[in-house]
Scaffold this active site. Structure first.
Site, PDB file in Angstrom:
ATOM      1  N   HIS A  11      49.234  19.611  -7.709  1.00 44.74           N
ATOM      2  CA  HIS A  11      49.332  20.807  -8.535  1.00 44.74           C
ATOM      3  C   HIS A  11      50.754  20.894  -9.091  1.00 44.74           C
ATOM      4  O   HIS A  11      51.720  20.531  -8.423  1.00 44.74           O
ATOM      5  CB  HIS A  11      48.968  22.035  -7.711  1.00 44.74           C
ATOM      6  CG  HIS A  11      47.553  22.000  -7.208  1.00 44.74           C
ATOM      7  ND1 HIS A  11      46.803  23.128  -7.014  1.00 44.74           N
ATOM      8  CD2 HIS A  11      46.748  20.965  -6.868  1.00 44.74           C
ATOM      9  CE1 HIS A  11      45.601  22.802  -6.567  1.00 44.74           C
ATOM     10  NE2 HIS A  11      45.554  21.483  -6.473  1.00 44.74           N
ATOM     11  N   HIS A  58      46.608  22.436 -15.891  1.00 45.97           N
ATOM     12  CA  HIS A  58      47.862  21.769 -15.527  1.00 45.97           C
ATOM     13  C   HIS A  58      48.381  20.914 -16.684  1.00 45.97           C
ATOM     14  O   HIS A  58      48.800  19.773 -16.470  1.00 45.97           O
ATOM     15  CB  HIS A  58      47.654  20.865 -14.304  1.00 45.97           C
ATOM     16  CG  HIS A  58      47.362  21.597 -13.040  1.00 45.97           C
ATOM     17  ND1 HIS A  58      46.859  20.963 -11.918  1.00 45.97           N
ATOM     18  CD2 HIS A  58      47.494  22.901 -12.693  1.00 45.97           C
ATOM     19  CE1 HIS A  58      46.682  21.851 -10.937  1.00 45.97           C
ATOM     20  NE2 HIS A  58      47.065  23.029 -11.391  1.00 45.97           N
TER      21      HIS A  58
END
Length: 282
Positions: free
Chosen positions: A262, A218
């Site tokens: 996320h 990420h």
């Protein structure tokens, strides 16, 4: 950076002529540290056989392609938990809370019905519980290795650099172990694996974390957005690169802070905004 946009000193160091001096290009990199914890279980009703038996895997893939059913309809992590450190945690005596607000989480638990995130898993049946620090304060960077754009860049993800991130990951491990002491797990959990079984003290947990933490993929921040006219940052709120015309950046690198979740949905949100801005100008 390969085009001459970035920190002039860094560009000159690899033989690239600077065109635009933007020192924050490649800086401010943030990512979610991810730790995979495994537990052997007293069951054969797990997904481990899919990874352990090539025949079973081939049959499951064929079944999914034919019927749209079977193992592959499930996700890697079927349950998630986002958790916040208590307000009186000792880490806040020496560190500022890096989260977005008083209701934002600091770490995440990801539950899998198989041994995930561990290289070369042993035979058997397992429960996997991943830990991620979702409000990290650590920062890394991306720099050029050379002026040859085929050379891989020098990436420092900065994982677990700060005391806060180490404390949050330690708390996530403890939370995982505490969760599995609930009566519902009695007779199901056999033992932790991969060194967690011997990590009892904070120092031992920290050593286990350092040896096994990776990334959840990420990364954000290396072309971070800042107010128009600000000396820091790489792009303005309209996604245009500062000091030049005709170039926008519309990807996760523009996020100045990593979301405590996320990153897929936040990217969808600002990509829609960017598309509206682009259409409005054309």
């Amino acid at each position: 950076m390969n085009s001459g946009i970035g920190n002039s000193a860094d560009l000159k160091a690899v033989g690239i002529k600077p065109i635009v001096d933007l020192p924050d290009v490649g800086e401010n990199m943030a990512d979610h540290p991810l730790l995979g914890n495994g537990f052997s279980v007293n069951s054969t009703d797990t997904f481990d056989i899919f990874f352990q038996n090539t025949t079973v895997r081939a049959e499951d893939i064929e079944f999914w392609e034919d019927k749209g059913q079977g193992f592959l309809v499930d996700t890697i992590a079927s349950h998630l938990a986002f958790i916040r450190l208590p307000s009186d945690d000792p880490i806040f005596k020496t560190n500022v809370d890096p989260s977005a607000g008083p209701r934002s989480p600091h770490y995440e638990l990801l539950f899998s019905n198989f041994l995930s995130l561990i290289d070369s898993p042993p035979p058997g049946n397992f429960l996997g519980i991943g830990n991620a620090v979702v409000s990290p304060s650590s920062r890394g960077s991306v720099k050029l290795r050379s002026k040859n754009f085929f050379d891989a860049p020098l990436i420092d993800p900065g994982l677990l650099k700060s005391d806060f991130d180490k404390a949050a990951m330690r708390a996530a491990v403890k939370s995982t172990l505490q969760f599995l002491t609930a009566p519902s797990w009695s007779g199901y959990i056999i033992s932790p694996l991969n060194g967690l079984e011997s990590a009892k003290t904070d120092a031992e947990i920290d050593a286990y974390v350092q040896a096994n933490t990776a990334t959840i993929f990420h990364p954000v921040g290396t072309a971070s957005m800042s107010p128009k006219g600000a000396k820091n940052g790489v792009v303005d709120p309209d996604f245009k690169v500062k000091k030049i015309a005709g170039v926008r950046v519309v990807d996760a690198s523009v996020l100045p802070f990593i979301p405590s979740t996320h990153t897929q949905v936040p990217v969808y949100v600002f990509a829609e905004r960017a598309s509206d801005l682009i259409k409005a100008e054309n």
